[in-house]
Write an enzyme that holds these catalytic residues in place. Sequence first.
Site, PDB file in Angstrom:
ATOM      1  N   ALA A 199       4.510   4.070   2.911  1.00 25.17           N
ATOM      2  CA  ALA A 199       4.045   2.822   2.297  1.00 25.17           C
ATOM      3  C   ALA A 199       4.187   1.708   3.324  1.00 25.17           C
ATOM      4  O   ALA A 199       4.815   1.898   4.370  1.00 25.17           O
ATOM      5  CB  ALA A 199       4.864   2.491   1.058  1.00 25.17           C
ATOM      6  N   LYS A 200       3.605   0.581   3.055  1.00 22.27           N
ATOM      7  CA  LYS A 200       3.809  -0.615   3.881  1.00 22.27           C
ATOM      8  C   LYS A 200       3.414  -1.821   3.064  1.00 22.27           C
ATOM      9  O   LYS A 200       2.571  -1.708   2.157  1.00 22.27           O
ATOM     10  CB  LYS A 200       2.924  -0.543   5.131  1.00 22.27           C
ATOM     11  CG  LYS A 200       3.479  -1.302   6.313  1.00 22.27           C
ATOM     12  CD  LYS A 200       4.587  -0.516   6.985  1.00 22.27           C
ATOM     13  CE  LYS A 200       5.141  -1.228   8.178  1.00 22.27           C
ATOM     14  NZ  LYS A 200       6.092  -0.351   8.902  1.00 22.27           N
ATOM     15  N   GLY A 201       4.026  -2.956   3.368  1.00 21.94           N
ATOM     16  CA  GLY A 201       3.678  -4.178   2.652  1.00 21.94           C
ATOM     17  C   GLY A 201       3.591  -5.336   3.610  1.00 21.94           C
ATOM     18  O   GLY A 201       4.030  -5.235   4.765  1.00 21.94           O
TER      19      GLY A 201
ATOM     20  N   VAL B 284       0.847  -1.192   0.000  1.00 16.35           N
ATOM     21  CA  VAL B 284       0.000   0.000   0.000  1.00 16.35           C
ATOM     22  C   VAL B 284       0.882   1.242   0.000  1.00 16.35           C
ATOM     23  O   VAL B 284       1.847   1.333   0.769  1.00 16.35           O
ATOM     24  CB  VAL B 284      -0.926   0.016   1.245  1.00 16.35           C
ATOM     25  CG1 VAL B 284      -1.706   1.313   1.321  1.00 16.35           C
ATOM     26  CG2 VAL B 284      -1.890  -1.164   1.219  1.00 16.35           C
TER      27      VAL B 284
END
Length: 417
Positions: free
Chosen positions: A106-108, A61
């Site tokens: 962001a992050k995943g 995201v």
Amino acid sequence: MEWESPLYREALLQFERVAEIAGLDANIRERLRTPQRALVVTFPFRRDDYGSVDTVFGYRVQHLLTMGPTKGGIRFAADVNLGEVAALAMLMTWKCAIVGLPFGGAKGGVRVNPNELSRAEMQRLTRRYTMEIINFIGPDKDIPAPDLGTNEDVMAWIMDTYSTHVGHTEPAVVTGKPPAVGGSVARREATGRGLVSLLPSTAAHVGLPVEGATVAVQGFGNVGKYAALAATQLGCKVVAVSDITGAIHNDSGFDVEKLMSWTTENRGIKGFPDSDEIDPADLLTLDVDVLIPAAVGNVITEHNVDDIRAKVIMEGANGPISSAADQTLSEGGVFIVPDILANAGGVTVSYFEWVQDLQNYFWSESEIVGRLREIMNRAFQEVLETATTHGTDMRTAALIKGISRVTQAKLARGVYP
Ligand code: NAD
């Protein structure tokens, strides 16, 4: 709602509260409430017996594309979901903006229990996940880093997979890599050191002498260890430390280097000589000058908040204090340096790693530590000024600072077309 999750609801509530105080433009407020891009993938990976194949969910995201590329960790955990990743991406936007880094958040994540994977399975899973998100990431697009359940090895595999597919070595695609493949010196120590670099300014603000100040540290992992070491180097006395194996206390202060070696050899602090064992829950309520929670979230809640006696709390972990406890502590005069500021040293040195990789020119440890200290302390002073101007606590002030910086950039860029 696509992002529905407890963490996203919490992040949104916090955002709305601060947007109100900062008098945020209504259009910008609407724009920042949700991530700009989100990718959900499902993909298979082979287990070690080679016959069985498991299918898992993966996410990436990107909350905000306005400030530059996006930046944020990748977590491998059994309960990761889109809402959690979206909330963490939003928090990364504010964190980067507070310290003035040219990134959006962001992050995943991959929904898998990493403890049930062999090293070979972890590598196959990482490489396939990288392929699934390969068009979404890149040195000028989105730069992942380690988070829960991922580490230097995982970053090296992402870098190798990406490089193989673009046809040249591209170290700047991830940070938190081993130094052998373009990782930065001093990245490992960055979060703990960055946090303690704020101790002199914090102590000056609350009128506490740094020399001889007593410190308790919860968690003796990456953040806690280097925070404890940096605190003793400033002349503080680290009188209590805990980890998953227990908690120990010594009124005269620990030799932190010896404790670090003991922990490596004995897989925990338990049994360290010249110390008294205490109940881990009691570490948080000791009568110390500075408390550094650096383990997990939600450890100071309405259940123990009335027993907290520290004058200053510096949050190494993400979210160690519940919202209700936060309010009680602030009203009681405890000075809290919030996570989004206190633990921003990690992403700051990640930024240095990305810059060094782009330039193929590597800095010395003293350059990195000096620049880290400068960035952290500038952010601290700005947040303190904001807190004074708006009459708020440091957490609210940090968020006002971050959200305002992003708002200025969005207003300057305007709306296309
Ligand atoms: P880590 O896994 O290296 O260390 C965690 C430590 O906490 C270990 O010593 C573990 O034994 C201990 N611990 C776990 N549960 C505990 C409990 N209930 N009581 C006492 N000790 C306990 O993790 P880390 O990288 O040091 O991260 C710690 C926290 O800091 C996390 O909340 C993480 O999200 C946050 N953080 C880390 C970084 C970073 O650069 N590593 C950056 C920003 C925020």
